[in-house]
Structure formats: C-alpha cells, structure tokens
Write a protein that holds these residues in place. Structure first.
Motif, PDB file in Angstrom:
ATOM      1  N   TYR A 283     112.195  28.377  70.008  1.00 57.75           N
ATOM      2  CA  TYR A 283     111.913  29.772  70.349  1.00 57.75           C
ATOM      3  C   TYR A 283     113.100  30.407  71.075  1.00 57.75           C
ATOM      4  CZ  TYR A 283     107.104  28.282  69.396  1.00 57.75           C
ATOM      5  OH  TYR A 283     105.982  27.759  68.809  1.00 57.75           O
ATOM      6  N   GLY A 284     113.485  31.604  70.639  1.00 56.09           N
ATOM      7  CA  GLY A 284     114.537  32.339  71.322  1.00 56.09           C
ATOM      8  C   GLY A 284     115.933  32.086  70.789  1.00 56.09           C
ATOM      9  N   LEU A 285     116.085  31.103  69.878  1.00 59.05           N
ATOM     10  CA  LEU A 285     117.401  30.843  69.294  1.00 59.05           C
ATOM     11  C   LEU A 285     117.786  32.003  68.368  1.00 59.05           C
ATOM     12  CD1 LEU A 285     116.966  27.069  68.363  1.00 59.05           C
ATOM     13  CD2 LEU A 285     118.062  28.010  70.406  1.00 59.05           C
ATOM     14  N   THR A 286     119.089  32.296  68.312  1.00 62.63           N
ATOM     15  CA  THR A 286     119.557  33.413  67.481  1.00 62.63           C
ATOM     16  C   THR A 286     120.515  32.907  66.404  1.00 62.63           C
ATOM     17  OG1 THR A 286     121.037  33.858  69.351  1.00 62.63           O
ATOM     18  CG2 THR A 286     119.252  35.404  69.001  1.00 62.63           C
ATOM     19  N   LYS A 389     107.800  33.032  68.267  1.00 65.60           N
ATOM     20  CA  LYS A 389     106.509  32.450  67.883  1.00 65.60           C
ATOM     21  C   LYS A 389     105.839  33.415  66.911  1.00 65.60           C
ATOM     22  CE  LYS A 389     103.269  29.609  70.391  1.00 65.60           C
ATOM     23  NZ  LYS A 389     102.903  29.156  71.739  1.00 65.60           N
ATOM     24  N   GLY A 390     105.363  32.875  65.787  1.00 66.14           N
ATOM     25  CA  GLY A 390     104.859  33.749  64.733  1.00 66.14           C
ATOM     26  C   GLY A 390     103.387  34.080  64.854  1.00 66.14           C
ATOM     27  N   THR A 391     102.964  35.067  64.057  1.00 67.18           N
ATOM     28  CA  THR A 391     101.545  35.394  63.945  1.00 67.18           C
ATOM     29  C   THR A 391     101.021  34.858  62.612  1.00 67.18           C
ATOM     30  OG1 THR A 391     102.314  37.566  63.172  1.00 67.18           O
ATOM     31  CG2 THR A 391     101.541  37.437  65.443  1.00 67.18           C
ATOM     32  N   LYS A 392     101.750  35.174  61.527  1.00 71.15           N
ATOM     33  CA  LYS A 392     101.352  34.680  60.193  1.00 71.15           C
ATOM     34  C   LYS A 392     101.845  33.232  59.996  1.00 71.15           C
ATOM     35  CE  LYS A 392     102.514  35.594  55.379  1.00 71.15           C
ATOM     36  NZ  LYS A 392     103.472  36.341  54.566  1.00 71.15           N
ATOM     37  N   ASN A 393     103.081  32.959  60.426  1.00 73.40           N
ATOM     38  CA  ASN A 393     103.665  31.612  60.332  1.00 73.40           C
ATOM     39  C   ASN A 393     103.924  31.076  61.735  1.00 73.40           C
ATOM     40  OD1 ASN A 393     104.167  31.505  57.311  1.00 73.40           O
ATOM     41  ND2 ASN A 393     105.300  33.354  57.822  1.00 73.40           N
ATOM     42  N   LYS A 394     104.224  29.768  61.836  1.00 72.77           N
ATOM     43  CA  LYS A 394     104.473  29.164  63.157  1.00 72.77           C
ATOM     44  C   LYS A 394     105.632  29.843  63.873  1.00 72.77           C
ATOM     45  CE  LYS A 394     102.724  24.502  62.279  1.00 72.77           C
ATOM     46  NZ  LYS A 394     103.114  23.119  61.992  1.00 72.77           N
TER      47      LYS A 394
END
Length: 417
Positions: A283-286, A389-394
């Motif tokens: 999470y947060g990686l660009t 962090k996703g809503t449709k996907n992880k």
C-alpha cells in the motif's frame, strides 16, 4: 517402367507446378511473429498476450487485403523465457523457419532488444514496445544520425519517467535525499547512467542521489543498500527492479527499520499480483503508469475504448487488468494498419508502410519520423500512479499525477507511505 524423355519432362513440369502451387498457397498466408516473456521472472509482462492474440485471431478471421489480394493471417507466439539469448533464438526461428512477414515484441530490454537486433540483421520489419526508448535505442548501439533500418519502437523514455517521478515527489515534503536501486541489466544500467539516466536531472532539481552500485537480479540480500540509504538519511527510494527483488528489498527494509516516505520503483510495481504478494508493504507504493482503463484512447482495430478493452480482459480471464494489455493490443493495431497499406509482402515494402504509420491507437497516437526523439521512436504518454487498498479488487492503481500527460485523468493525490 522405362522413363523416356517425354515422361521425364511431364513429371518435371508436374513437380514444378506442384511447387509453384505450394508457394502460392504459402504466399496466401501471412505470418506475424510475436515474442514476449511467457515464463521466467519477467512473465507478468507477457501475461495478457495469449488473451490479446485470441482477440486478434477474431479480428483477423476474414484475413487482410494486401496489394489487392486477400491473405489469411496467422500469429506465431514465442516465449523468450525472460532470457536474452533465448529471445534472439526464437526471433531467428520466426524469421528463418516460420518466414514471418513482420515481428512484434514487448517486455523489457531482455526480450525486445535481442529480437529487434535479429530482425535488423535479417532485414525483417519489427515493431517493439514496453522498453523505455533509451535502453532500446542506445542499448542496441543505435547511432542517432542513422537510426535503424527495419526496427521501430513505441513507448515513453527515461525523460518521461524522471519527470513523472519528480512531479510526484515535489508534492510531498521530503529532504530531497534519494536512494537508487539500479541492477546490472539493460534497464538498470540505463536508469543509473550518469548522462542518460536519473543522476544528472535529479542533481539539476536539487535532489541528492545515493547510488550504492549495480547488483545482480535475484539478489537475496539488500543490507548494503539499506545501510547506505540509512546512513545518508534517504527519504525517497527509486529504481527499476524485477518483482522478486522489490519484495526482498521491501521486506528487509522493514526488518532493518528503514522507512522512507516515498517508494517509487519502475518495473516491479506495475502488476496487481506483485503488489498483492507484498501484503501491507504494497500500500502506498508509487510507479510509472503507461496505460489504464481511464486513458482517453480507443482501438483503431476493434473500436473499443481503453475501458472497454480492460473490461473485456477481466470478463474473459477473471483477472484484474494490467498495463501491458494496451500495448500488446496497440502493436497489433499498428501491424494491421501497416499491412493494409503495404504495396506487397516484400520486407522493404512492409518496412516502408510501418515507417509511414500515423495512427490513433488504444495507447495514444503512433507516428514515426519527425516527431520522436529518434526517427525509429514514437513516444506514448506517461503518468504516475499509487497503489491503494481496493474496493472491487484487493489493490487498485490510482493515477496521482498527470502533469506530463494532462489528457489522462487523475483519481487522487500522492500520499506519503
């Protein structure tokens, strides 16, 4: 049976007719070769190819009209196995055994460069992608004054990735101290190059770069790099690494108490599978973003928007969309367009048709000649994305900076890790 002269002449004529018929039949089938990493550490770059090729078989089911004559199209896929030597071998097979009229290739310098070299050497037209243009052009010892005769490339360049990475970093408060992870491969050597790569522009923008030197892909210990970054107070980490190396580095950085504010890596962070494998570390990686469903382009071949293409892939594979889908599709768009315009299937005619391309594709406009940095290079747009962090996907990739390509919409702003 005695073979008299008349019988012999008749038999020879029959054989010649059969050979001519067989050649005519062969000429009625046009073969397009496609080389990408289907297996090995670079396999995520080729993951969408089989699906795209099935889509192309449907698009080409009625053949193509070339020089006023209908020709059947056959696509021959070869696996580079993420190995440059293997990539060169299968390219030679396509050229010498399969007698392809055109070769398409994508998926890092380790595949695209040896394939392009084989095509240039054998004078067979080739269109490549998914390599920043500098490692493709200069990595093949290209001469800017001459360019190449048979090989053409569409993608962005290091100047674009540097602009996007730094545009993102400027939006976050940091001490401007950057740590570089540049492996000993085509991409790493180009990105870390003092003249062509990151060092010079970063210095010009007031960033200091800690580059601990080249390392081999598959390295199991990044302690030396982490120690150097901690010593210099690094708050931003960048570089271009393969997915397994990103996981090793990020895990060891966490274990050794190194917590930068921003981690922007090329190559390793492109794919949802790689980010999912990192768990919370993802999470947060660009990363650089070359194509998304929100890109404002459509296919010249199927008329699908970027969004429709991504949705068709997800429906067909039950997998999350990935960036290479757009470029695999676009390579076939350019191929189909050039083949429809070629005077004949002679290599030089196909090459001339490729060189004259001016086409709006699902990854943006493609045109060689005057507009690009080199006559064989057509540039495509690039933006910056962040994994959340996703809503449709992880996990989902959100475009967080579009200063370098304002036509691509953003979905949020860059947040520190």
């Amino acid at each position: 049976m005695t073979l008299n002269r008349r019988t012999f002449v008749q038999a020879t004529a029959a054989l010649a007719t059969a050979a001519a018929t067989s050649r005519a039949l062969a000429a009625d089938t046009l073969k397009i070769g496609y080389v990408s990493p289907q297996t090995g550490p670079l396999a995520p770059f080729g993951e969408a190819d089989k699906w795209v090729i099935e889509q192309m078989k449907a698009a080409f089911k009625d053949g193509l009209i070339i020089g006023g004559k209908k020709v059947d199209v056959q696509i021959v896929l070869k696996d580079s196995q993420s190995n440059p030597n293997r990539a060169g071998e299968v390219a030679n097979d396509l050229i010498l055994k399969d007698k392809v009229a055109l070769v398409l290739t994508a998926g890092t310098p380790e595949t695209a460069n040896p394939v392009s070299d084989a095509c240039e050497l054998n004078e067979v037209p080739c269109i490549s992608s998914v390599v920043p243009w500098q490692p493709w052009f200069f990595g093949r010892k290209g001469d800017p004054a001459k360019g190449f005769s048979y090989t053409y490339h569409l993608f962005w360049g290091l100047e674009d990735v540097i602009a996007n990475f730094t545009n993102g970093w400027k939006s976050v408060a940091t001490n401007k101290k950057v740590g570089g992870l540049f492996p000993n491969d085509g991409d790493g050597n180009a990105w870390g190059d003092k003249e062509l790569g990151f060092p010079k522009p970063l210095a010009g923008m007031g960033y200091s770069l800690t580059d601990p030197g080249r390392f081999q892909n598959g390295t199991q210990d990044f302690s030396a790099q982490i120690a150097a970054f901690k010593r210099d107070g690094v708050e931003i980490v960048t570089g271009v690494v393969i997915p397994p190396d990103a996981k090793t580095f990020l895990t060891q950085a966490r274990q050794q108490g190194f917590k930068p504010k921003v981690i922007t890596l090329g190559k390793a962070l492109l794919f949802p599978g790689a980010i999912e494998a990192l768990g919370e570390l993802g999470y947060g990686l660009t990363t650089e973003v070359w194509w998304t469903p929100s890109h404002p382009f459509s296919s010249s071949l199927t008329r699908q928007s970027a969004k429709a293409l991504a949705e068709a892939y997800e429906a067909g594979t039950k997998k999350q969309w990935t960036q290479p889908i757009g470029f695999a599709h676009a390579l076939f768009e350019v191929a189909a367009d050039a083949l429809r315009r070629t005077r004949s299937l002679k290599a030089s005619d196909v090459r001339d048709a490729v060189a004259a391309t001016k086409l709006d594709t699902v990854v943006g406009p493609v045109k060689w000649g005057g507009a690009g940095p080199m006559k064989n290079v057509s540039k495509t747009p690039l933006v910056l994305g962040q994994w959340v962090k996703g809503t449709k996907n992880k996990v989902e990739l959100v475009v967080v900076n579009n200063e370098a390509a304002p036509s691509v919409p953003t979905g949020g702003a860059l947040k520190p890790i």
